[in-house]
Write a protein that holds these residues in place. Sequence first.
Motif, PDB file in Angstrom:
ATOM      1  N   GLY A   5     -10.723 -53.755   5.202  1.00  0.00           N
ATOM      2  CA  GLY A   5      -9.381 -53.426   5.801  1.00  0.00           C
ATOM      3  C   GLY A   5      -8.227 -54.220   5.357  1.00  0.00           C
ATOM      4  N   ARG A   6      -8.359 -55.092   4.481  1.00  0.00           N
ATOM      5  CA  ARG A   6      -7.452 -56.044   3.755  1.00  0.00           C
ATOM      6  C   ARG A   6      -6.586 -54.833   2.864  1.00  0.00           C
ATOM      7  N   HIS A   7      -6.977 -54.372   2.118  1.00  0.00           N
ATOM      8  CA  HIS A   7      -6.196 -53.356   1.162  1.00  0.00           C
ATOM      9  C   HIS A   7      -6.307 -51.953   1.388  1.00  0.00           C
ATOM     10  N   CYS A   8      -7.035 -51.517   2.205  1.00  0.00           N
ATOM     11  CA  CYS A   8      -6.956 -50.027   2.644  1.00  0.00           C
ATOM     12  C   CYS A   8      -7.617 -49.825   3.976  1.00  0.00           C
ATOM     13  N   GLY A   9      -7.162 -48.769   4.816  1.00  0.00           N
ATOM     14  CA  GLY A   9      -7.476 -48.771   6.127  1.00  0.00           C
ATOM     15  C   GLY A   9      -8.592 -47.715   6.526  1.00  0.00           C
ATOM     16  N   TRP A  10      -9.582 -47.545   5.862  1.00  0.00           N
ATOM     17  CA  TRP A  10     -10.470 -46.544   5.957  1.00  0.00           C
ATOM     18  C   TRP A  10     -11.388 -46.770   7.335  1.00  0.00           C
ATOM     19  N   ILE A  11     -11.690 -48.024   7.637  1.00  0.00           N
ATOM     20  CA  ILE A  11     -12.523 -48.251   8.784  1.00  0.00           C
ATOM     21  C   ILE A  11     -11.498 -48.284  10.078  1.00  0.00           C
ATOM     22  N   ALA A  12     -10.349 -48.550   9.893  1.00  0.00           N
ATOM     23  CA  ALA A  12      -9.491 -48.840  11.026  1.00  0.00           C
ATOM     24  C   ALA A  12      -9.217 -47.123  11.367  1.00  0.00           C
ATOM     25  N   VAL A  13      -8.835 -46.198  10.191  1.00  0.00           N
ATOM     26  CA  VAL A  13      -8.316 -44.750  10.600  1.00  0.00           C
ATOM     27  C   VAL A  13      -9.488 -44.111  11.085  1.00  0.00           C
ATOM     28  N   THR A  14     -10.719 -44.211  10.310  1.00  0.00           N
ATOM     29  CA  THR A  14     -11.735 -43.274  10.841  1.00  0.00           C
ATOM     30  C   THR A  14     -12.605 -43.561  12.136  1.00  0.00           C
ATOM     31  N   ALA A  15     -12.634 -44.950  12.187  1.00  0.00           N
ATOM     32  CA  ALA A  15     -13.107 -45.428  13.587  1.00  0.00           C
ATOM     33  C   ALA A  15     -12.107 -45.364  14.777  1.00  0.00           C
ATOM     34  N   GLY A  16     -10.658 -45.209  14.291  1.00  0.00           N
ATOM     35  CA  GLY A  16      -9.749 -45.088  15.542  1.00  0.00           C
ATOM     36  C   GLY A  16      -9.940 -43.639  15.833  1.00  0.00           C
ATOM     37  N   ILE A  17      -9.876 -42.540  14.858  1.00  0.00           N
ATOM     38  CA  ILE A  17      -9.921 -41.491  15.047  1.00  0.00           C
ATOM     39  C   ILE A  17     -11.308 -41.074  15.977  1.00  0.00           C
ATOM     40  N   ALA A  18     -12.392 -41.619  15.400  1.00  0.00           N
ATOM     41  CA  ALA A  18     -13.507 -41.189  16.163  1.00  0.00           C
ATOM     42  C   ALA A  18     -13.621 -41.847  17.496  1.00  0.00           C
ATOM     43  N   GLY A  19     -13.012 -43.000  17.621  1.00  0.00           N
ATOM     44  CA  GLY A  19     -13.001 -43.674  19.135  1.00  0.00           C
ATOM     45  C   GLY A  19     -12.035 -43.315  19.956  1.00  0.00           C
ATOM     46  N   GLY A  20     -11.168 -42.372  19.477  1.00  0.00           N
ATOM     47  CA  GLY A  20      -9.914 -42.046  20.249  1.00  0.00           C
ATOM     48  C   GLY A  20      -8.907 -42.925  20.429  1.00  0.00           C
TER      49      GLY A  20
END
Length: 171
Positions: A2-17
């Motif tokens: 998540g330092r340079h790109c937000g894949w984990i935050a975006v996908t986990a955020g969407i999946a987790g509501g």
Amino acid sequence: MGRHCGWIAVTAGIAGGADIILAPESPFDIERIAKKIKHRHRYKNFSIVAVAEGAVPVEGSSWDANDTLDAKGNPIAGQVGAQVTRAIERLTGFEARLTTLGYVQRGGVPTAADRLLATRFGIAAIDAAVEGNFGTFTALRGEKVEMLPFSDMAGKTKYVPDELLQAAWGL
């Protein structure tokens, strides 16, 4: 992570509501976030904000981004999340709690889809080794597992596409 790109935050955020998702690809305005949380608070008494460690404020905002960077200018893990938490409390007057996922995100129970994909990747990797196909990695393209050369990904950053960032913000 998540330092340079937000894949984990975006996908986990969407999946987790999550209600708001902050990723490095899309600088945030903390005042706009506070306004959105206050608006939501009229009908929901909580909001979930997912923050990638490399999330950055928009230029010219009142936010001091230097508090979240190390001597080399890289994000300090957890600092932006703590700063966002304090800012939300200050700007909204609501209590805010920070949860830093760290190892928790790596320790979840795999789903059936996770196990199936791992098995398919493992079989493809074994087949590649038996065939002498070294210097490659497994990749899922559509429904198909493929072996691709490391040069296709080594030293490259795959950023979250704009349409997914827009979808995350529109939640």
